[in-house]
Design a protein around this motif. Structure first.
Motif, short mmCIF file in Angstrom:
data_model
loop_
_atom_site.label_atom_id
_atom_site.label_comp_id
_atom_site.label_asym_id
_atom_site.label_seq_id
_atom_site.Cartn_x
_atom_site.Cartn_y
_atom_site.Cartn_z
N ALA A 393 119.93 60.88 25.85
CA ALA A 393 119.41 60.10 24.74
C ALA A 393 118.38 60.88 23.93
CB ALA A 393 118.79 58.81 25.28
N HIS A 394 117.72 61.86 24.54
CA HIS A 394 116.68 62.63 23.86
C HIS A 394 117.24 63.75 22.98
CE1 HIS A 394 117.84 64.78 27.45
NE2 HIS A 394 117.23 65.88 27.00
N VAL A 395 118.55 64.01 23.07
CA VAL A 395 119.18 65.08 22.31
C VAL A 395 119.77 64.51 21.03
CG1 VAL A 395 120.97 66.87 22.29
CG2 VAL A 395 119.71 66.37 24.40
N SER A 431 118.16 70.87 25.91
CA SER A 431 117.11 70.04 26.51
C SER A 431 115.85 70.85 26.81
CB SER A 431 117.62 69.38 27.79
OG SER A 431 118.68 68.49 27.49
N GLU A 432 115.99 72.17 26.90
CA GLU A 432 114.83 73.00 27.16
C GLU A 432 114.00 73.21 25.90
OE1 GLU A 432 115.71 76.58 29.29
OE2 GLU A 432 117.42 75.69 30.34
N ASN A 433 114.49 72.78 24.73
CA ASN A 433 113.75 72.91 23.47
C ASN A 433 112.93 71.64 23.24
OD1 ASN A 433 113.29 72.88 20.45
ND2 ASN A 433 114.42 74.81 20.65
N GLU A 434 111.85 71.77 22.49
CA GLU A 434 110.99 70.61 22.23
C GLU A 434 111.72 69.57 21.39
OE1 GLU A 434 106.58 69.60 20.31
OE2 GLU A 434 107.31 71.68 20.44
N ASN A 456 120.39 74.58 20.09
CA ASN A 456 119.17 75.36 19.86
C ASN A 456 118.45 75.64 21.15
OD1 ASN A 456 118.33 72.77 20.34
ND2 ASN A 456 116.76 72.74 18.72
N GLY A 457 119.25 75.87 22.21
CA GLY A 457 118.68 76.18 23.51
C GLY A 457 118.20 77.62 23.61
N PRO A 458 117.96 78.12 24.83
CA PRO A 458 117.40 79.46 25.02
C PRO A 458 118.40 80.59 24.81
CG PRO A 458 117.81 78.43 27.13
CD PRO A 458 118.09 77.38 26.10
#
Length: 537
Positions: A393-395, A431-434, A456-458
């Motif tokens: 849900a946060h993505v 998910s590792e991004n703000e 837009n991950g690592p």
């Protein structure tokens, strides 16, 4: 060359015969030009025609051509001397014949012959000058004889100079021609040796399919021992399988294919010769190569099975260890009820993990056969996003509007599974991004179209960048490492391919591309697809 000299002599005699014949008819019994009676001319003509016919008959009997030309030179000099004597000596109108002989034989036999002709003619003119000034024959005044003799000798000198200049040029050209001929002979000899040494068979067929050239290696596979037996025969008589390829070939582009001959497998390349002169065929025995290829494939399969077995055993070992430990602790009477429930949950979770692992392994080892049908891409993507909304849900997911009108011919379940796998990977990485974000877009190249899933991950882990699709290769703590392997296998079943590259729109991240052939057919340019924000692999 000998025939040309004889023909030139015949033409001259015929041309000379016409005016003489007319003169004899007009003034029978009189001398011509006051020099000699008509029988002298008749004798000259008879001798000239006879020698010419004799040389034509004997030209093939002379093994030494140079000697034959020298004999002709001697005969022509004698005829010229006789003609000059009977037509006025120094005042003869036929003195130009001597210059013609000098030029002709100088070109044919070289400067030595030219010098001999010039010396003989100069000597003739000097002798005639002496005889005519002493009133022995055809009397002339001294100054007149000297003038004619000087002019004749001067003309000989000039002609000799011309022949010498021409001779140098001819020698230069002859030397170049000799060197060129030598190079051509060496090239031809090398070509024959190459054809003889080639480990491949070579055939040249005329437009009707008959053999015009065959090399020894091709002859070794034919039912003949002599090349002469094979030439002019139809290729269908000797290599029926090759004839089948040749007959079905359109001839527009080179054809590479295989055929069977005498229980052997051959690889063949057929090429059309220029100006529709026929076909060039190269073929070689690839029976052993195919056997080795089959062995290598079998070894690769066995190695893959071994690798899969090792990976599967490793993945099974951990949950089994947890199950074993839990089961060993459960019989203990000192355990509280709460600890017993937790151990039961551990066993249940590990069993579920094993079941998930085996299910994925079976999906990888025996994927369901693809049943292709037209699918709306927007519906497939939104179906996957609906499934993921609660878990991620946060993505922020964004699907391009261009997907709405696009359709692919895929197996619906396969496409759903591939999209779901790639979207889960992208969401977990983002998910590792703000501010996690995943975009799904559609794009096309000249002969491909694709779905791009960018996050837009690592970015890619360099330690596994080359092993993304290897079974059991993962950086996730709880991943089985089979998800991408299964997705790639399903994509291949639908004539598509999955690839990864870095994201060019954001500072970090990965773009996954699902590429498939354009539904309108392959284009002329197979360039990789390009899309704003996506760097194609």
């Amino acid at each position: 060359m000998a025939v040309r000299v004889c023909l030139a002599r015949l033409v001259f005699l015929v041309v000379l015969l016409l005016p003489l014949g007319l003169t004899w008819l007009a003034t029978p019994g009189e001398r011509i030009s006051g020099a000699a009676p008509a029988p002298s001319y008749q004798l000259f003509l008879v001798a000239g025609f006879s020698l010419t016919i004799l040389f034509l008959l004997l030209r093939n009997r002379f093994s030494n051509r140079i000697l034959f030309f020298w004999v002709q030179l001697g005969a022509d000099l004698a005829l010229t001397f006789f003609l000059i004597l009977i037509t006025g000596g120094l005042k003869s109108n036929f003195a130009f014949i001597g210059l013609a002989l000098l030029f002709l034989y100088g070109r044919t036999l070289g400067m030595h012959a030219a010098n001999v002709v010039a010396a003989c003619l100069a000597l003739l003119y000097l002798v005639l000058a002496v005889l005519q000034t002493t009133q022995v024959s055809l009397p002339m005044a001294l100054h007149e004889a000297s003038l004619y003799a000087s002019l004749h000798v001067l003309s000989l000198a000039l002609m000799l100079l011309l022949v010498q200049m021409n001779s140098r040029r001819m020698q230069h050209l002859l030397q170049e021609m000799t060197e060129t001929e030598m190079h051509l002979r060496r090239s031809e000899a090398l070509k024959r040796k190459v054809l003889d040494w080639m480990p491949s068979g070579l055939l040249v067929l005329d437009p009707t399919g008959r053999i015009s050239t065959i090399n020894p290696q091709a002859l070794a596979w034919a039912p003949f021992e002599d090349i002469r037996q094979a030439v002019s025969r139809s290729v269908a008589e000797i290599f029926p399988g090759l004839h089948t390829l040749w007959a079905a070939w359109d001839g527009q582009t080179p054809l590479r294919s295989e055929f069977t001959h005498r229980e052997r497998l051959f690889g063949a390349t057929l090429t059309r010769l220029p100006e529709a002169r026929g076909s060039l065929i190269l073929f070689t025995d690839i029976t052993r190569i195919k056997e080795l290829e089959a062995q290598v494939k079998e070894m690769e399969k066995m190695a893959a099975v071994g690798e899969l077995a090792a990976g599967l055993a490793h993945e099974i070992k951990n949950p089994l260890s947890g199950i074993k430990t839990s089961l060993q602790l459960l019989p203990s009477s000192r355990l509280s009820e709460d600890k017993r429930r937790r151990l039961y949950r551990i066993v249940e979770d590990d069993v579920q993990r094993l079941n998930h692992l085996l299910t994925n392994f079976l999906a990888f080892a025996r994927p369901k056969e693809a049943r292709a049908q037209k699918i709306n891409l927007a519906q497939s993507v939104h179906s996957c996003l609906f499934t993921l909304q609660s878990e991620f849900a946060h993505v922020q997911f964004a699907a391009g509007a261009e997907l709405d009108s696009k359709t692919w011919t895929w197996d619906p379940d396969h496409l759903h599974q591939v999209l779901l796998n790639l979207l889960i990977n992208a969401a977990q990485a983002a998910s590792e991004n703000e501010h996690p974000r995943v975009e799904i877009r559609w794009g096309e190249g000249r002969d491909t179209e694709y779905i791009a899933i960018a996050d837009n991950g690592p970015g890619l882990d360099p330690t596994i960048a080359d092993r993304l699709f290897d079974p059991f290769s993962t950086t996730k703590a709880e991943g089985s490492g089979l998800g991408l392997s299964i997705a790639q296998r399903l994509a291949h079943q639908n004539q598509a391919n999955i690839s990864f590259t870095r994201n060019t729109e954001w500072a970090s991240g990965v773009t996954a591309l699902i590429s498939t052939r354009h539904p309108s057919g392959p284009g002329q340019d197979s360039s990789s697809p390009q899309h704003p924000g996506v760097q194609s692999p």
